[in-house]
Scaffold this motif. Structure first.
Motif, PDB file in Angstrom:
ATOM      1  N   GLY A   1     -19.191  13.775  32.728  1.00  5.36           N
ATOM      2  CA  GLY A   1     -20.112  12.749  32.275  1.00  5.36           C
ATOM      3  C   GLY A   1     -20.310  12.784  30.786  1.00  5.36           C
ATOM      4  O   GLY A   1     -19.766  13.638  30.087  1.00  5.36           O
ATOM      5  N   GLY A   2     -21.111  11.847  30.299  1.00  7.76           N
ATOM      6  CA  GLY A   2     -21.399  11.784  28.877  1.00  7.76           C
ATOM      7  C   GLY A   2     -22.122  10.514  28.517  1.00  7.76           C
ATOM      8  O   GLY A   2     -22.555   9.749  29.381  1.00  7.76           O
ATOM      9  N   ALA A   3     -22.220  10.272  27.225  1.00  5.07           N
ATOM     10  CA  ALA A   3     -23.015   9.170  26.693  1.00  5.07           C
ATOM     11  C   ALA A   3     -22.267   7.845  26.735  1.00  5.07           C
ATOM     12  O   ALA A   3     -21.049   7.793  26.557  1.00  5.07           O
ATOM     13  N   GLN A   4     -23.040   6.792  26.936  1.00  4.75           N
ATOM     14  CA  GLN A   4     -22.512   5.432  26.913  1.00  4.75           C
ATOM     15  C   GLN A   4     -22.158   5.048  25.482  1.00  4.75           C
ATOM     16  O   GLN A   4     -22.893   5.355  24.542  1.00  4.75           O
ATOM     17  N   ASP A   5     -21.017   4.382  25.311  1.00  2.00           N
ATOM     18  CA  ASP A   5     -20.608   3.854  24.016  1.00  2.00           C
ATOM     19  C   ASP A   5     -21.045   2.400  23.894  1.00  2.00           C
ATOM     20  O   ASP A   5     -21.178   1.693  24.904  1.00  2.00           O
ATOM     21  N   PHE A   6     -21.251   1.949  22.664  1.00  2.00           N
ATOM     22  CA  PHE A   6     -21.549   0.544  22.435  1.00  2.00           C
ATOM     23  C   PHE A   6     -20.413  -0.304  22.989  1.00  2.00           C
ATOM     24  O   PHE A   6     -19.232   0.064  22.895  1.00  2.00           O
ATOM     25  N   GLY A   7     -20.764  -1.447  23.590  1.00  2.09           N
ATOM     26  CA  GLY A   7     -19.770  -2.395  24.068  1.00  2.09           C
ATOM     27  C   GLY A   7     -19.207  -2.118  25.438  1.00  2.09           C
ATOM     28  O   GLY A   7     -18.288  -2.809  25.875  1.00  2.09           O
ATOM     29  N   GLU A   8     -19.733  -1.118  26.147  1.00  2.48           N
ATOM     30  CA  GLU A   8     -19.212  -0.865  27.491  1.00  2.48           C
ATOM     31  C   GLU A   8     -20.326  -0.944  28.530  1.00  2.48           C
ATOM     32  O   GLU A   8     -21.474  -0.638  28.249  1.00  2.48           O
TER      33      GLU A   8
ATOM     34  N   ALA B   1     -20.974   1.517  34.161  1.00  2.00           N
ATOM     35  CA  ALA B   1     -19.954   1.988  35.113  1.00  2.00           C
ATOM     36  C   ALA B   1     -18.649   2.316  34.383  1.00  2.00           C
ATOM     37  O   ALA B   1     -17.919   3.227  34.787  1.00  2.00           O
ATOM     38  N   GLU B   2     -18.353   1.587  33.304  1.00  2.00           N
ATOM     39  CA  GLU B   2     -17.167   1.907  32.497  1.00  2.00           C
ATOM     40  C   GLU B   2     -17.319   3.268  31.828  1.00  2.00           C
ATOM     41  O   GLU B   2     -16.337   4.002  31.671  1.00  2.00           O
ATOM     42  N   THR B   3     -18.548   3.604  31.448  1.00  2.00           N
ATOM     43  CA  THR B   3     -18.815   4.917  30.869  1.00  2.00           C
ATOM     44  C   THR B   3     -18.445   6.010  31.870  1.00  2.00           C
ATOM     45  O   THR B   3     -17.811   7.002  31.516  1.00  2.00           O
ATOM     46  N   ALA B   4     -18.837   5.821  33.130  1.00  2.00           N
ATOM     47  CA  ALA B   4     -18.550   6.806  34.166  1.00  2.00           C
ATOM     48  C   ALA B   4     -17.044   7.001  34.344  1.00  2.00           C
ATOM     49  O   ALA B   4     -16.557   8.129  34.428  1.00  2.00           O
TER      50      ALA B   4
END
Length: 156
Positions: A48-55, A58-61
């Motif tokens: 896991g980790g942090a969400q990026d701008f523009g995603e 669920a794409e983060t996962a």
């Protein structure tokens, strides 16, 4: 970057940030859960980790599982939302982050466990093998909720 987990510690430093982050509970065809051994603290954890701008979240996962573990997944549901204000993570750059993590349930698609800069080991772990691993209590809670597979996600 080194990190120190403060869990229910009244002397913990006060948080100065909250970051949207994910963890991913995915099992293989034998029912084992995918875990990484983190390079920043040596503990075993769900990828896991942090969400990026523009995603999308669920794409983060999907991205974090690929980056940290070398495994492709498809998000299928939600294990829970973990936002305990008594769990803060202190980084050596001065950031003190209050926990906020969305734990997703995912289906394994392809790939073999592969280490990264963030994972010194990656493996599928049977439920009965979890006790011998060094896992933070908040991560154990997510793993436990993932194995239970309740219809309603945990909110806490």
């Amino acid at each position: 970057m080194a990190r120190t987990e403060h869990y229910n510690n009244p002397n913990a430093p006060k948080p100065n940030s909250i970051v949207v982050a994910v963890t991913v509970f995915v099992q293989d065809e034998q029912g084992r859960v995918l875990l990484i051994q983190r390079t920043d603290n040596g503990l075993w954890a769900l990828p896991g980790g942090a969400q990026d701008f523009g995603e999308y979240i669920a794409e983060t996962a999907v991205r974090e599982t690929r980056e940290e573990a070398g495994v492709e997944v498809e998000v299928t549901g939600l294990v829970g939302v973990y936002s305990n204000p008594n769990h803060v993570v202190e980084y050596n750059d001065g950031e003190v982050r209050q926990q906020f993590s969305i734990c997703f349930r995912a289906r394994y698609s392809s790939g073999a466990p592969t280490t990264s800069d963030e994972s010194s080991a990656v493996q599928w772990v049977a439920r009965d093998g979890l006790a011998e691993l060094s896992i933070h209590p908040s991560m154990r809670l997510r793993i436990q909720h993932g194995f239970v597979g309740e219809n309603q996600p945990y909110i806490g």
